[in-house]
Scaffold this active site. Structure first.
Site, PDB file in Angstrom:
ATOM      1  N   GLU A   1       3.068  -4.321  17.185  1.00 20.63           N
ATOM      2  CA  GLU A   1       2.322  -5.030  18.241  1.00 20.63           C
ATOM      3  C   GLU A   1       1.078  -5.603  17.583  1.00 20.63           C
ATOM      4  O   GLU A   1       0.179  -4.855  17.191  1.00 20.63           O
ATOM      5  CB  GLU A   1       1.938  -4.059  19.361  1.00 20.63           C
ATOM      6  CG  GLU A   1       3.125  -3.423  20.083  1.00 20.63           C
ATOM      7  CD  GLU A   1       4.009  -4.431  20.796  1.00 20.63           C
ATOM      8  OE1 GLU A   1       3.559  -5.566  21.030  1.00 20.63           O
ATOM      9  OE2 GLU A   1       5.159  -4.094  21.103  1.00 20.63           O
TER      10      GLU A   1
ATOM     11  N   CYS B   1      -6.425  -7.208  23.177  1.00 20.09           N
ATOM     12  CA  CYS B   1      -5.470  -8.155  22.594  1.00 20.09           C
ATOM     13  C   CYS B   1      -4.922  -9.110  23.657  1.00 20.09           C
ATOM     14  O   CYS B   1      -4.410 -10.173  23.336  1.00 20.09           O
ATOM     15  CB  CYS B   1      -4.339  -7.385  21.936  1.00 20.09           C
ATOM     16  SG  CYS B   1      -3.567  -6.217  23.070  1.00 20.09           S
TER      17      CYS B   1
ATOM     18  N   GLU C   1       7.548  -2.357  23.630  1.00 21.90           N
ATOM     19  CA  GLU C   1       7.144  -1.024  24.050  1.00 21.90           C
ATOM     20  C   GLU C   1       7.158  -1.003  25.576  1.00 21.90           C
ATOM     21  O   GLU C   1       7.194  -2.040  26.212  1.00 21.90           O
ATOM     22  CB  GLU C   1       5.763  -0.709  23.475  1.00 21.90           C
ATOM     23  CG  GLU C   1       5.794  -0.753  21.945  1.00 21.90           C
ATOM     24  CD  GLU C   1       4.509  -0.326  21.264  1.00 21.90           C
ATOM     25  OE1 GLU C   1       3.482  -0.206  21.942  1.00 21.90           O
ATOM     26  OE2 GLU C   1       4.559  -0.112  20.040  1.00 21.90           O
TER      27      GLU C   1
HETATM   28  P1  NAD Z   1      -6.010  -3.231  11.833  1.00 25.73           P
HETATM   29  O1  NAD Z   1      -4.692  -3.851  11.537  1.00 25.73           O
HETATM   30  O2  NAD Z   1      -7.115  -3.455  10.866  1.00 25.73           O
HETATM   31  O3  NAD Z   1      -5.876  -1.642  11.951  1.00 25.73           O
HETATM   32  C1  NAD Z   1      -4.980  -1.044  12.868  1.00 25.73           C
HETATM   33  C2  NAD Z   1      -4.599   0.324  12.345  1.00 25.73           C
HETATM   34  O4  NAD Z   1      -3.854   0.157  11.138  1.00 25.73           O
HETATM   35  C3  NAD Z   1      -5.802   1.207  11.979  1.00 25.73           C
HETATM   36  O5  NAD Z   1      -5.510   2.544  12.301  1.00 25.73           O
HETATM   37  C4  NAD Z   1      -5.886   1.027  10.475  1.00 25.73           C
HETATM   38  O6  NAD Z   1      -6.517   2.107   9.811  1.00 25.73           O
HETATM   39  C5  NAD Z   1      -4.426   0.936  10.104  1.00 25.73           C
HETATM   40  N1  NAD Z   1      -4.135   0.269   8.826  1.00 25.73           N
HETATM   41  C6  NAD Z   1      -4.853  -0.679   8.182  1.00 25.73           C
HETATM   42  N2  NAD Z   1      -4.254  -1.005   7.015  1.00 25.73           N
HETATM   43  C7  NAD Z   1      -3.120  -0.258   6.931  1.00 25.73           C
HETATM   44  C8  NAD Z   1      -2.073  -0.151   5.988  1.00 25.73           C
HETATM   45  N3  NAD Z   1      -2.065  -0.859   4.856  1.00 25.73           N
HETATM   46  N4  NAD Z   1      -1.064   0.702   6.241  1.00 25.73           N
HETATM   47  C9  NAD Z   1      -1.027   1.430   7.385  1.00 25.73           C
HETATM   48  N5  NAD Z   1      -2.011   1.390   8.312  1.00 25.73           N
HETATM   49  C10 NAD Z   1      -3.032   0.538   8.097  1.00 25.73           C
HETATM   50  O7  NAD Z   1      -6.393  -3.702  13.281  1.00 25.73           O
HETATM   51  P2  NAD Z   1      -7.746  -3.380  14.079  1.00 25.73           P
HETATM   52  O8  NAD Z   1      -8.823  -4.232  13.492  1.00 25.73           O
HETATM   53  O9  NAD Z   1      -7.919  -1.920  14.170  1.00 25.73           O
HETATM   54  O10 NAD Z   1      -7.362  -3.890  15.537  1.00 25.73           O
HETATM   55  C11 NAD Z   1      -7.523  -5.203  15.974  1.00 25.73           C
HETATM   56  C12 NAD Z   1      -6.209  -5.941  15.973  1.00 25.73           C
HETATM   57  O11 NAD Z   1      -5.263  -5.243  16.758  1.00 25.73           O
HETATM   58  C13 NAD Z   1      -6.315  -7.312  16.606  1.00 25.73           C
HETATM   59  O12 NAD Z   1      -5.605  -8.233  15.820  1.00 25.73           O
HETATM   60  C14 NAD Z   1      -5.641  -7.156  17.957  1.00 25.73           C
HETATM   61  O13 NAD Z   1      -5.084  -8.321  18.501  1.00 25.73           O
HETATM   62  C15 NAD Z   1      -4.591  -6.165  17.619  1.00 25.73           C
HETATM   63  N6  NAD Z   1      -4.104  -5.484  18.810  1.00 25.73           N
HETATM   64  C16 NAD Z   1      -2.849  -5.779  19.263  1.00 25.73           C
HETATM   65  C17 NAD Z   1      -2.365  -5.175  20.417  1.00 25.73           C
HETATM   66  C18 NAD Z   1      -0.981  -5.470  20.929  1.00 25.73           C
HETATM   67  O14 NAD Z   1      -0.523  -4.748  21.809  1.00 25.73           O
HETATM   68  N7  NAD Z   1      -0.297  -6.474  20.442  1.00 25.73           N
HETATM   69  C19 NAD Z   1      -3.165  -4.256  21.099  1.00 25.73           C
HETATM   70  C20 NAD Z   1      -4.445  -3.992  20.604  1.00 25.73           C
HETATM   71  C21 NAD Z   1      -4.902  -4.602  19.459  1.00 25.73           C
END
Ligand code: NAD
Length: 481
Positions: free
Chosen positions: A248, A282, A459
């Site tokens: 997502e 999001c 989901e």
């Molecule tokens: P992010 O991708 O930086 O981090 C999300 C999670 O992934 C964190 O727990 C982070 O530690 C982990 N992560 C980072 N690098 C990783 C790797 N290499 N391997 C495994 N895990 C890793 O995102 P963010 O900045 O925490 O959240 C914001 C983003 O989330 C925005 O783009 C937003 O649109 C998106 N979002 C999407 C939804 C949806 O339902 N589509 C919902 C909420 C947020």
């Protein structure tokens, strides 16, 4: 200073390395706790515990699994106020929003999936009287759940609850930016006497802890919510290992307003869909397209209402917007406001950082920008903050061209009283979710997720339970013909 601990094999523990990372209160720009800087050794311990817990957990009667999960629901509800305050301090969101939305929805996630797993049915096909084929669904084993910072406990439980309900055991990682409510959840799980190893929560950074979960050979599936760039990395890493994936990802959602809409209802909801949670949802609509006959009136009224929103201390009642989650994100949003102006946009209101009540936190005024073409970077890239653009349109084809021009396809909103047009436009929008004359109304039974670069998999509902199972077809011959 509080040191948050991992939750592994039913116990709270420090990371193997003994190293911790600072955790900030964004409304004060101050370190207020530390989180484990976990590495692959902590993940390996968590996976081992989850593997041991899998046979008894997966063979529990569904009523017993329901009871176990409902104990967690009752504890979340008991601690609603404390959890909401913790989430507000950790994330910067107004405490009232956490109380009304985030924490009740976290409880609702556990309740919904605890109940749904008791009603999951499998299909059976009669093959012309010669055989009966039935589908057997068996829990996958150990699965990984990784979540972002914007709706910390809500999105964390949105993944964990269906995994547990399906009979899997879990290694989960909340965002390192907002770890506190996941830590409090681990304490509630201990109090609820969830069997050791059924849920393991490992804190740490994405590149170190998250990637160790994704790469671990015994983790059979990854349910991930976060940014599109991270999702791409996870897909590349997990695909050759043939892990199941639900991704997502980001969004750049259109909010399409036709001149025949219910104006007051549209205006009120558009304020929410633009600036709730500082625009860090999001599903927020960040590109607002308004049919030309309504544009001038909308521009005047919307800007007036946005100016009246209160950006304030997230812990105080009456703040409409709180702080931006981190310094890095605060600077990213401000750089996009600069970019918008460099691209020819006019800031109608907002656009600046605010020093709220002398708190020195990371606050940005709700910002409305006009005069930008649909295909500029400001209108194509995800900003994920309190920044929206407004733009007029003359025809349905034109606005659908604008709406569908981005790489993302998560959610969208359409405002019109014309029933035929509403359905026609909904079918043509490239997005996984279309809200007509509403926003953020969720029914947990419906499929949730994006198209295009907003992700893959759905989901919600029984689909989420099925994701965490392996499907097997059993063919029983019933006639010799
Ligand atoms: P992010 O991708 O930086 O981090 C999300 C999670 O992934 C964190 O727990 C982070 O530690 C982990 N992560 C980072 N690098 C990783 C790797 N290499 N391997 C495994 N895990 C890793 O995102 P963010 O900045 O925490 O959240 C914001 C983003 O989330 C925005 O783009 C937003 O649109 C998106 N979002 C999407 C939804 C949806 O339902 N589509 C919902 C909420 C947020």
């Amino acid at each position: 200073m509080l040191d948050i601990e991992n939750y592994v094999d039913g116990k709270l523990t420090a990371p193997v390395s003994g190293h911790f990372i600072d955790n900030f209160d964004p409304s004060r720009a101050e370190v207020y706790s530390r989180i484990p800087d976990s590495d692959e050794r902590d993940v390996a311990l968590a996976v081992d515990a989850a593997r041991r817990a899998f046979p008894p957990w997966s063979s529990l009667a569904s009523e017993d699994r329901f009871e176990q999960m409902m104990r967690i629901v009752r504890l979340i509800e008991r601690d609603l106020d404390d959890l909401a305050l913790a989430e507000s301090i950790d994330n910067g969101k107004p405490v009232g929003l956490a109380k009304r939305v985030d924490i009740p929805r976290a409880a609702a996630n556990f309740r919904f999936f605890a109940t749904a797993q008791m009603h999951l049915a499998n299909e059976s096909h009669d093959t012309s009287g010669r055989a009966i084929n039935y589908t057997l669904r068996q829990p996958l084993g150990v699965v990984g759940c990784i979540s972002p910072w914007n709706l910390p406990l809500y999105l964390f439980t949105w993944k964990i609850a269906p995994a547990l309900a399906a009979g899997c055991t879990v290694v989960a990682k909340p965002s390192e930016v907002t770890p506190m409510t996941a830590y409090l959840l681990s304490k509630l799980c201990i109090e609820a006497e969830l069997p050791p190893g059924v849920l393991n929560i490992v804190h740490g950074t994405g590149p170190k802890t998250g990637s160790a979960i994704v790469s671990h050979p015994d983790v059979k599936a990854i349910s991930f919510t976060g940014g599109t760039a991270t999702g791409e990395w996870i897909a590349r890493e997990a695909a050759p290992k043939f892990k199941k994936l639900s991704l997502e990802l980001g969004g750049k959602n259109p909010n399409i307003i036709f001149a025949d809409c219910d104006y007051e209802s549209m205006l009120e909801t558009t304020l929410l869909s633009s600036f709730s949670n500082q625009g860090e949802i999001c599903l927020c609509g960040s590109r607002i397209f308004v049919e030309r006959p309504l544009y001038d009136q909308f521009r005047t009224d919307f800007v007036e209402r946005v100016k009246a929103l209160k950006t304030g201390d997230p812990r105080a009642d009456g703040s409409d917007l709180g702080a931006i989650v981190s310094k890095a994100h605060f600077e990213k949003i401000l750089s996009y406001i600069d970019l918008a102006q460099a691209e020819g946009g006019t800031v109608l209101t907002g656009g600046r950082p605010v020093n709220v009540d002398g708190l020195n936190g990371w606050f940005i005024e709700p910002t409305v920008i006009e005069g930008l073409p649909f295909d500029c970077r400001t209108n194509q890239e995800e900003i994920f903050g309190p920044v929206v653009t407004i733009q007029p349109f003359d025809s349905e084809d034109e606005v659908l061209g604008y709406a569908n021009s981005v790489r993302y396809g998560l959610a969208s909103t359409v405002w019109t009283e014309n029933l035929t047009r509403a359905h026609r436009v909904a079918a043509r929008i490239e997005a996984g979710i279309v809200w007509i004359n509403c926003w953020l109304l969720r029914d947990l039974r419906t499929p949730f997720g994006g198209v295009k670069d907003s992700g893959m998999g759905r989901e919600g509902g029984f689909e989420a339970l099925r994701f965490f199972t392996e499907e097997k077809n059993v063919c029983v011959r019933v006639s010799s013909q």
